[in-house]
Scaffold this motif. Structure first.
Motif, PDB file in Angstrom:
ATOM      1  N   UNK A  48       0.848  -1.194   0.000  1.00 37.10           N
ATOM      2  CA  UNK A  48       0.000   0.000   0.000  1.00 37.10           C
ATOM      3  C   UNK A  48       0.885   1.246   0.000  1.00 37.10           C
ATOM      4  N   UNK A  49       0.518   2.189  -0.857  1.00 32.11           N
ATOM      5  CA  UNK A  49       1.193   3.497  -0.875  1.00 32.11           C
ATOM      6  C   UNK A  49       0.285   4.495  -0.167  1.00 32.11           C
ATOM      7  N   UNK A  50       0.816   5.130   0.871  1.00 28.13           N
ATOM      8  CA  UNK A  50      -0.003   6.051   1.682  1.00 28.13           C
ATOM      9  C   UNK A  50       0.780   7.317   1.966  1.00 28.13           C
ATOM     10  N   UNK A  51       0.052   8.399   2.205  1.00 27.13           N
ATOM     11  CA  UNK A  51       0.654   9.683   2.533  1.00 27.13           C
ATOM     12  C   UNK A  51       0.060  10.179   3.841  1.00 27.13           C
ATOM     13  N   UNK A  52       0.952  10.410   4.809  1.00 25.53           N
ATOM     14  CA  UNK A  52       0.531  10.917   6.122  1.00 25.53           C
ATOM     15  C   UNK A  52       1.236  12.260   6.333  1.00 25.53           C
ATOM     16  N   UNK A  53       0.476  13.351   6.183  1.00 25.38           N
ATOM     17  CA  UNK A  53       1.103  14.677   6.263  1.00 25.38           C
ATOM     18  C   UNK A  53       2.098  14.842   5.131  1.00 25.38           C
ATOM     19  N   UNK A  54       3.339  15.218   5.476  1.00 26.97           N
ATOM     20  CA  UNK A  54       4.351  15.413   4.445  1.00 26.97           C
ATOM     21  C   UNK A  54       5.038  14.111   4.043  1.00 26.97           C
ATOM     22  N   UNK A 120       7.015  11.244  14.482  1.00 25.33           N
ATOM     23  CA  UNK A 120       7.417  12.648  14.668  1.00 25.33           C
ATOM     24  C   UNK A 120       6.354  13.612  14.151  1.00 25.33           C
ATOM     25  N   UNK A 121       5.435  13.126  13.333  1.00 25.10           N
ATOM     26  CA  UNK A 121       4.412  13.995  12.743  1.00 25.10           C
ATOM     27  C   UNK A 121       3.435  14.478  13.810  1.00 25.10           C
ATOM     28  N   UNK A 122       3.139  13.614  14.718  1.00 28.52           N
ATOM     29  CA  UNK A 122       2.183  13.996  15.751  1.00 28.52           C
ATOM     30  C   UNK A 122       0.949  13.097  15.714  1.00 28.52           C
ATOM     31  N   UNK A 123       0.475  12.789  16.870  1.00 27.90           N
ATOM     32  CA  UNK A 123      -0.641  11.859  16.984  1.00 27.90           C
ATOM     33  C   UNK A 123      -1.931  12.430  16.409  1.00 27.90           C
ATOM     34  N   UNK A 124      -2.091  13.765  16.514  1.00 25.78           N
ATOM     35  CA  UNK A 124      -3.335  14.358  16.005  1.00 25.78           C
ATOM     36  C   UNK A 124      -3.428  14.197  14.491  1.00 25.78           C
ATOM     37  N   UNK A 125      -2.349  14.448  13.779  1.00 27.42           N
ATOM     38  CA  UNK A 125      -2.351  14.312  12.318  1.00 27.42           C
ATOM     39  C   UNK A 125      -2.492  12.848  11.922  1.00 27.42           C
ATOM     40  N   UNK A 126      -1.846  11.961  12.603  1.00 25.67           N
ATOM     41  CA  UNK A 126      -1.958  10.528  12.302  1.00 25.67           C
ATOM     42  C   UNK A 126      -3.388  10.051  12.540  1.00 25.67           C
ATOM     43  N   UNK A 127      -3.979  10.519  13.614  1.00 17.31           N
ATOM     44  CA  UNK A 127      -5.345  10.106  13.938  1.00 17.31           C
ATOM     45  C   UNK A 127      -6.321  10.562  12.863  1.00 17.31           C
ATOM     46  N   UNK A 128      -6.202  11.818  12.421  1.00 22.21           N
ATOM     47  CA  UNK A 128      -7.123  12.329  11.390  1.00 22.21           C
ATOM     48  C   UNK A 128      -6.906  11.603  10.064  1.00 22.21           C
ATOM     49  N   UNK A 129      -5.636  11.301   9.730  1.00 19.41           N
ATOM     50  CA  UNK A 129      -5.357  10.568   8.480  1.00 19.41           C
ATOM     51  C   UNK A 129      -5.926   9.151   8.541  1.00 19.41           C
ATOM     52  N   UNK A 130      -5.788   8.500   9.687  1.00 21.00           N
ATOM     53  CA  UNK A 130      -6.307   7.141   9.835  1.00 21.00           C
ATOM     54  C   UNK A 130      -7.830   7.113   9.721  1.00 21.00           C
ATOM     55  N   UNK A 131      -8.497   8.093  10.318  1.00 24.28           N
ATOM     56  CA  UNK A 131      -9.949   8.134  10.225  1.00 24.28           C
ATOM     57  C   UNK A 131     -10.419   8.383   8.789  1.00 24.28           C
TER      58      UNK A 131
END
Length: 295
Positions: A48-54, A120-131
């Motif tokens: 899977x190719x995914x983008x989380x933030x930058x 290092x991106x931060x849990x808030x950004x990871x959480x929103x991307x996962x949702x």
């Protein structure tokens, strides 16, 4: 990272369960999924190719299913590695239940950890991307599974309609064949009666035919046989005696039944008459040729 949620899938629970274990359905439902393979009944591999933030990276993941209770629940656990981008691992509990309108409620509870640059991106950004990725997954998954369910219903309805039509045609054929069968049976039962009647007529006609044949033979024999009187008369005639023509029927004296003579007596009387005539003729010839003859 923890995440929980519920989704309503417009399909029966069994159809949803089968789709969750179908690699092709999962590939179409996961955003950025390039490949997914089913190694066994409980193991999958995915790319899977995914983008989380930058951060954008290709992850190679291995997923394993456990505590299977089909078609109700299972536990999914796995790990994805993205090289320098980091890694993600964790698990989720998935449960399926029926709704009042015949659809399926899918409940999930996710617990995951991330490392490397992702951490290092931060849990808030990871959480929103996962949702967001989960919402995209269930949207696509719901569409694929509901289409499958509708196709199955249409096929089932078509099959039922075909069976009903076939049953109606079969019933119509049976109904149409009954009069023909009855007619054939009646004709078959009438044949013995006809044969019996024909035999009876033949047996009744045979004695009459025999009697008629005997009567005809007797008639022919009677016609062919000469009368007894005439036969005796013919036998009594001398060979040299001239045959005189019989008198016409009108000139013959009518004989009474009381004067009737037997055939043999009549023949003898005719013979004596011929003898007397012959003697008289001889006497006349002697007298004519004598000394005083012809004077």
């Amino acid at each position: 990272m923890k995440m929980t949620g519920e989704e309503i899938i417009a399909a029966p629970r069994r159809v949803v369960w089968d789709a969750l274990n179908d690699p092709e359905v999962l590939k179409q439902s996961i955003t950025g999924c390039e490949e997914i393979k089913k190694k066994s009944a409980t193991e999958f591999e995915a790319k899977v190719t995914a983008k989380v933030g930058p951060v954008k990276a290709s992850f190679l993941g291995a997923v394993k299913l456990s505590k299977l209770n089909p078609p109700r629940s299972y536990v999914i656990s796995g790990e994805g590695k993205g090289g320098v981008a980091g890694f993600a691992k964790g698990g989720a509990t998935v449960q399926l239940s029926d709704t009042a309108d015949g659809q399926t409620k899918l409940s999930y509870d996710v617990d995951a950890q991330v490392g490397g640059k992702l951490a290092q991106i931060g849990s808030r950004l990871i959480d929103s991307t996962a949702r967001k990725m989960a919402a995209d997954f269930f949207k696509k998954f719901n569409k694929i599974v509901s289409d499958r369910a509708q196709a199955a219903e249409t096929e089932s309805a078509s099959g039922a309609s075909t069976k009903k039509t076939a049953a109606k045609k079969s019933a119509a054929k049976k109904a149409a064949s009954k009069p023909a069968a009855k007619t054939a049976a009646a004709a078959a039962s009438a044949k013995p009666a006809e044969k019996k009647a024909s035999k009876a007529v033949e047996s009744a006609n045979k004695p009459a035919a025999k009697k008629a044949s005997k009567a005809s033979a007797a008639t022919k024999a009677a016609k062919a046989a000469p009368a007894p009187a005439e036969t005796a008369a013919e036998a009594a005639k001398p060979a040299s005696a001239p045959v005189s023509a019989p008198a016409p029927a009108a000139s013959r004296p009518a004989t009474k039944p009381a004067d009737a003579m037997p055939p043999q007596a009549r023949a003898m009387s005719k013979l004596w008459i011929w003898i007397v005539l012959a003697a008289a003729a001889g006497l006349i010839m002697v007298w004519a040729s004598g000394p005083g003859g012809g004077q």
